[in-house]
Write a protein that holds these residues in place. Structure first.
Motif, short mmCIF file in Angstrom:
data_model
loop_
_atom_site.label_atom_id
_atom_site.label_comp_id
_atom_site.label_asym_id
_atom_site.label_seq_id
_atom_site.Cartn_x
_atom_site.Cartn_y
_atom_site.Cartn_z
N ASN A 123 -0.20 3.99 0.99
CA ASN A 123 -0.62 4.69 2.21
C ASN A 123 -0.15 3.89 3.41
O ASN A 123 -0.70 2.83 3.73
N TRP B 295 -2.68 2.73 6.09
CA TRP B 295 -3.78 1.81 5.76
C TRP B 295 -3.30 0.37 5.90
O TRP B 295 -2.16 0.04 5.54
N PRO C 254 -6.29 2.47 -1.29
CA PRO C 254 -5.00 3.13 -1.50
C PRO C 254 -4.27 2.57 -2.73
O PRO C 254 -4.39 1.38 -3.04
N SER D 50 0.83 -1.20 0.00
CA SER D 50 0.00 0.00 0.00
C SER D 50 0.87 1.25 0.00
O SER D 50 1.82 1.36 0.78
#
Length: 360
Positions: A78, A81, A340, A76
């Motif tokens: 992000n 996340w 994401p 990911s």
């Protein structure tokens, strides 16, 4: 239905700890391939516990997913996340649940040290499923709801076997609860399985294709000579992974779709320049990235590539090629949304030689 305040009984946390040995809040997972030569298809199910009863919890994965229920290769973008560490899902019908739970309560009650508060907690758990003892928004169940067998299921906490943090993995600690067929779990169970949770799990198991780019010069390049890099449009396309659950009276699914959007080149040494300067090459309208080298372009700057400023000596430079994927999902009932961005990188060894000049 008898309802008592927890102020006059043992608390939920004490009760949960006291019946931890029942193992119903975290059914053990066992990933198992179910086979397909058109992309991986795997399943994760509740396995078999010491009573020999099989849980009906089963999540099927299909499409471009890792084998044997393991995590895929998507990272990911992000860092905040992560897939859910656990969730609540259909577990057993009333009769099977009575057989399992009553045996475990009996074993727990006869275990050494089950007196005082732990013993009282076990007693209240027994009353909860046998005599309709409930509290606040936790309804009780007369005779394990056997009279409603086939009309719904008991739900229980399910741990994500791919979650490395054991505390997070075991954090779905609510006692098993009943849900009628066709009905949604009570709102208080925020981690009850949903298409969005299935989408996150499909994301976690997704396998993306490798990112080895084509280079020209191919194996050995020269100092200060632009090296062209590209990916053919046939090498990259949409990738899909699906997670689904289907038990009597309950079915959900979600499909996660990844589309490649950019390639980032990292030369493996600070003594290099990238094209463009950011090192990020975007995909063209036809699905390709960069431009293949053609004769006569040696003095031109490539739209996507690298120029090394020093030799790699007797070794090589590790060129990192990272594809970024835009990821979205759709699920049962028209649900959907974005997840994401995902990335997957691959290292390639590049040999860089000095240009040799000959004086005559």
């Amino acid at each position: 239905m008898p309802v008592r305040s927890l102020r006059t009984t043992v608390g939920v946390a004490t009760l949960t700890l006291a019946i931890g040995a029942l193992l119903l809040t975290t059914p053990a997972y066992a990933g198992k391939p179910v086979g397909s030569d058109k992309g991986a298809e795997t399943g994760q199910s509740g396995g078999t516990d010491e009573t020999g009863i099989h849980s009906t919890v089963r999540i099927e994965y299909s499409g471009s997913v890792a084998p044997n229920g393991s995590s895929g290769n998507v990272t990911s973008a992000n860092v905040n996340w992560s897939p859910p560490p656990c969730w609540y899902a259909p577990y057993l019908g009333a009769k099977d649940f009575k057989k399992e739970m009553s045996a475990k309560i009996k074993d727990a009650a006869s275990a050494p040290g089950m007196t005082g508060t732990p013993g009282a907690a076990i007693g209240q758990t027994k009353a909860h499923y046998e005599d309709e003892f409930g509290w606040e928004d936790h309804p009780g169940y007369e005779d394990y709801n056997v009279a409603k067998d086939g009309e719904g299921m008991f739900w229980a906490g399910v741990e994500n076997p791919n979650e490395p943090d054991v505390l997070k993995r075991n954090s779905c600690t609510e006692l098993p609860f009943w849900v009628d067929n066709g009905e949604a779990p009570p709102p208080r169970y925020e981690r009850a399985i949903t298409p969005e949770i299935l989408a996150a799990l499909a994301y976690q198991h997704m396998e993306l294709p490798g990112t080895e780019v084509t280079l020209a010069p191919a194996e050995t390049t020269k100092v200060n000579l632009p090296t062209w890099a590209w990916l053919d449009k046939t090498d990259f396309h949409e990738v899909q992974a699906t997670a689904s659950i289907n038990v009597p009276g309950f079915a959900l699914s979600a499909t996660t779709t990844a589309k490649p959007v950019s390639l980032k080149l990292e030369p493996g040494t600070p003594d290099a320049e990238t094209y463009p300067a950011s090192g990020v090459c975007t995909f063209d309208d036809d699905g390709s990235i960069g431009e293949p080298y053609a004769k006569g372009k040696a003095d031109q700057s490539p739209p996507c590539g690298i120029k090394y400023l020093r030799s790699s000596g007797d070794g090589t430079f590790d060129l990192q090629a990272t594809i970024t994927w835009d990821i979205a999902w759709t699920g049962t009932g028209g649900a959907g949304g974005d997840l994401p961005n995902g990335t997957f990188e691959n290292a390639q060894a590049v040999t860089v030689q000095e240009i040799q000049a000959v004086n005559r």
